[in-house]
Design a protein around this motif. Structure first.
Motif, PDB file in Angstrom:
ATOM      1  N   ASN A   1       8.850  -0.321   5.081  1.00 34.47           N
ATOM      2  CA  ASN A   1       8.234   1.125   4.200  1.00 34.47           C
ATOM      3  C   ASN A   1       8.917   1.269   2.984  1.00 34.47           C
ATOM      4  OD1 ASN A   1      10.779   2.772   4.985  1.00 34.47           O
ATOM      5  ND2 ASN A   1       9.721   3.093   6.857  1.00 34.47           N
TER       6      ASN A   1
ATOM      7  N   ALA B   1       4.366  -0.464   3.232  1.00 31.61           N
ATOM      8  CA  ALA B   1       3.615   0.476   3.328  1.00 31.61           C
ATOM      9  C   ALA B   1       4.425   1.860   2.944  1.00 31.61           C
ATOM     10  CB  ALA B   1       3.380   0.780   4.890  1.00 31.61           C
ATOM     11  N   ARG B   2       3.533   2.836   2.554  1.00 27.45           N
ATOM     12  CA  ARG B   2       4.400   4.037   1.903  1.00 27.45           C
ATOM     13  C   ARG B   2       5.128   3.636   0.719  1.00 27.45           C
ATOM     14  NH1 ARG B   2       1.449   8.322   3.516  1.00 27.45           N
ATOM     15  NH2 ARG B   2       1.408   8.599   5.704  1.00 27.45           N
TER      16      ARG B   2
ATOM     17  N   ASP C   1      -0.227   3.512   1.571  1.00 25.64           N
ATOM     18  CA  ASP C   1      -0.727   4.445   2.977  1.00 25.64           C
ATOM     19  C   ASP C   1       0.127   4.173   4.037  1.00 25.64           C
ATOM     20  OD1 ASP C   1      -3.005   5.035   1.901  1.00 25.64           O
ATOM     21  OD2 ASP C   1      -4.267   3.254   2.469  1.00 25.64           O
ATOM     22  N   HIS C   2      -0.039   4.741   5.069  1.00 23.34           N
ATOM     23  CA  HIS C   2       0.659   4.735   6.277  1.00 23.34           C
ATOM     24  C   HIS C   2       0.564   3.218   6.819  1.00 23.34           C
ATOM     25  CE1 HIS C   2       1.803   5.236  10.489  1.00 23.34           C
ATOM     26  NE2 HIS C   2       2.452   6.479  10.081  1.00 23.34           N
ATOM     27  N   PRO C   3       1.640   2.651   7.595  1.00 27.55           N
ATOM     28  CA  PRO C   3       1.557   1.364   8.040  1.00 27.55           C
ATOM     29  C   PRO C   3       0.504   1.053   8.863  1.00 27.55           C
ATOM     30  CG  PRO C   3       3.764   2.110   8.021  1.00 27.55           C
ATOM     31  CD  PRO C   3       2.920   3.394   7.648  1.00 27.55           C
ATOM     32  N   ARG C   4       0.078   1.903   9.850  1.00 27.17           N
ATOM     33  CA  ARG C   4      -1.246   1.884  10.963  1.00 27.17           C
ATOM     34  C   ARG C   4      -2.450   1.701   9.631  1.00 27.17           C
ATOM     35  NH1 ARG C   4      -0.224   6.729  14.157  1.00 27.17           N
ATOM     36  NH2 ARG C   4       1.868   6.606  13.929  1.00 27.17           N
ATOM     37  N   THR C   5      -2.584   2.399   8.763  1.00 30.90           N
ATOM     38  CA  THR C   5      -3.655   2.172   7.758  1.00 30.90           C
ATOM     39  C   THR C   5      -3.599   0.695   7.292  1.00 30.90           C
ATOM     40  OG1 THR C   5      -3.597   4.508   7.398  1.00 30.90           O
ATOM     41  CG2 THR C   5      -4.975   3.121   6.055  1.00 30.90           C
TER      42      THR C   5
ATOM     43  N   THR D   1       1.032  -1.266   0.114  1.00 30.28           N
ATOM     44  CA  THR D   1       0.046   0.124   0.020  1.00 30.28           C
ATOM     45  C   THR D   1       0.891   1.218   0.102  1.00 30.28           C
ATOM     46  OG1 THR D   1      -1.684   1.151   1.110  1.00 30.28           O
ATOM     47  CG2 THR D   1      -0.197  -0.110   2.536  1.00 30.28           C
TER      48      THR D   1
END
Length: 102
Positions: A45, A69-70, A21-25, A19
């Motif tokens: 990331n 992520a990111r 998106d941010h890892p938490r997302t 993704t």
């Protein structure tokens, strides 16, 4: 989406999430822990991926559950190519004359 991920995991399908998106997302889409899968996914990331050699990426892909992520579009393609390389280099099922029609 957590339900679909849980169904795939219970069927023995390995989860690799990629993704921008941010890892938490991305981790928010992960189903609650289930027996045998208590560990959180390995999170990589975009910056970490950028610094990885091809060998390091192949080793990272050994993790049972991964969250990239990111990552940028070109990094997503790098991940796909690394996965394709793994499939090409993995041993294939034994074949022989018994599987060939005569």
């Amino acid at each position: 989406m957590p339900e679909a991920i849980a169904r795939c995991a219970s069927a023995g399908i390995r989860i690799i999430m990629v993704t921008g998106d941010h890892p938490r997302t991305g981790a928010g889409d992960r189903p609650p822990d289930r027996p045998g899968h208590e560990r959180a996914p390995v999170v990589i990331n975009g910056e970490q991926l950028r610094l990885m050699s091809p060998t390091q990426l192949q080793l990272a892909l050994d993790a049972p559950e991964i969250l990239f992520a990111r990552v940028a579009a070109e990094q997503k393609m790098r991940i796909v190519e690394a996965l394709r390389t793994r499939v090409k280099s993995s041993p294939s099922p034994a074949t022989g004359s018994t599987t060939r029609r005569r």
